[in-house]
Design an enzyme around this catalytic site. Structure first.
Site, PDB file in Angstrom:
ATOM      1  N   ASP A  24      12.361   2.765  25.703  1.00 10.71           N
ATOM      2  CA  ASP A  24      13.209   1.597  26.232  1.00 10.71           C
ATOM      3  C   ASP A  24      15.030   2.436  25.210  1.00 10.71           C
ATOM      4  O   ASP A  24      15.345   3.389  24.801  1.00 10.71           O
ATOM      5  CB  ASP A  24      12.232   0.814  25.458  1.00 10.71           C
ATOM      6  CG  ASP A  24      11.534   0.068  25.588  1.00 10.71           C
ATOM      7  OD1 ASP A  24      10.926   0.790  27.371  1.00 10.71           O
ATOM      8  OD2 ASP A  24      10.677  -0.207  25.410  1.00 10.71           O
TER       9      ASP A  24
HETATM   10  N1  URA Z   1       6.224   1.352  23.945  1.00  8.93           N
HETATM   11  C1  URA Z   1       7.017   0.482  23.767  1.00  8.93           C
HETATM   12  O1  URA Z   1       7.448  -0.516  23.356  1.00  8.93           O
HETATM   13  N2  URA Z   1       8.598   1.302  24.287  1.00  8.93           N
HETATM   14  C2  URA Z   1       8.968   2.761  23.951  1.00  8.93           C
HETATM   15  O2  URA Z   1      10.602   3.201  24.300  1.00  8.93           O
HETATM   16  C3  URA Z   1       7.694   3.491  24.260  1.00  8.93           C
HETATM   17  C4  URA Z   1       6.069   3.370  23.612  1.00  8.93           C
END
Ligand code: URA
Length: 304
Positions: free
Chosen positions: A105
């Site tokens: 993310d």
């Molecule tokens: N889980 C999440 O919520 N975000 C990520 O970037 C990776 C795993």
């Protein structure tokens, strides 16, 4: 060395293997001036002249595997229509086209693998291969023992229950909790959704391991090439069709004494916090054979 003709065409980046087979069947491929329409024909890429529609194949691009320490505040794409900083800006020195294997993310950080090897990338992401991904997570509020068990057993999300996970407390705080969680699937925002389903919020999320790879002490915003043994371990993922670790095995591994073994978290925790209280500390990085603390990048893999 003899290699199947369709593989040689696909390796040049011109088409997929399947499309290469169609080209061969359609009589669009010549080897040393003669049309070859037999599937399964072998050629020696070093000495045979392969042409598709009268044009020589481009030499195959060298295979590259990179490990990037993505900082928060970067999108895991090469271009962003919203104009946010992208990981491409961290890879300006890399001349070959590579793409990220999966995503982190925008606000997440940590280990991101990039490669130009589509097969390995696909295998790493395919649920069939159950590639483990480990995250250090700062969670708002204090997680109870029952909530940690719930994360381990699986959480009901709108797209179905999550598979068993390994979860360890990684630090004790009055306001927030630190956990280390290893998941064997890769759904969108999975960790955040798991934590939110319990009424908490992810404050910080850092991926420390991906399959056989560890982030180690690579600085945020930096990348490195995989060592040959790391690249080979990744290729192994592709050859392996192992079943997922059994639920019992995962839940049993939750009881290991030192969940943080091998994870270098020194930079991750603020001064003063005591994430390893009562647990063994991670090992300091060992110097290599030449006594340096740098990584060995030599070998068959290309640096670009
Ligand atoms: N889980 C999440 O919520 N975000 C990520 O970037 C990776 C795993």
């Amino acid at each position: 060395m003899n290699v199947r003709l369709h593989k040689v065409i696909a390796a040049s980046g011109l088409t997929s293997r399947r499309q290469a087979e169609s080209l061969i069947k359609a009589g669009q491929v010549t080897v040393n001036g003669r049309v070859v329409q037999t599937l399964g024909s072998n050629v020696d890429p070093a000495s045979d002249h392969v042409k598709v529609n009268g044009r020589h194949l481009k030499p195959a691009a060298p295979e590259v595997f990179l490990l990037l320490h993505k900082p928060p505040g970067y999108v895991t794409t090469m271009k962003d229509p919203l104009g946010r900083p992208t990981i491409a800006s961290l890879l300006e020195q890399v001349s070959l086209r590579v793409f990220p294997v999966g995503r982190l993310d925008y606000d997440a950080e940590g280990l991101l693998l990039l490669t130009n090897n589509g097969q390995v990338a696909q295998a790493c992401l395919h649920p069939r291969y159950h590639v483990p991904k480990t995250y250090l997570v700062k969670v708002s509020g204090v997680l109870s023992g029952e909530e940690i068990h719930a994360l381990r057993r699986g959480i009901q999300l709108e797209d179905g229950p999550t598979a068993p996970a390994m979860v360890k407390k990684a630090g004790i705080a009055r306001v927030n909790s630190w956990i280390e969680i290893t998941i064997y699937e890769g759904r969108k925002h999975q960790i955040k959704r798991m934590v939110e389903a319990l009424g908490h919020r992810v404050v910080r999320l850092k991926r420390t391991r991906f399959g056989p790879l560890s982030l180690g002490d690579l600085r945020a915003g930096s990348y490195r090439y995989l060592t040959d043994s790391e690249a080979n371990a990744l290729r192994e993922v592709f050859h392996r069709h192992s079943p997922p670790p059994s639920k019992d095995k995962i839940l049993l591994r939750n009881d290991l004494k030192n969940p943080m073994r091998g994870v270098d978290t020194r930079r991750f925790f603020k001064k003063g916090s005591i994430p390893f209280k009562g647990q063994a500390r991670p090992q300091a990085l060992q110097p290599n054979r030449k006594g340096r603390r740098t990584r060995a990048y030599r070998g068959s893999q290309t640096r670009v």
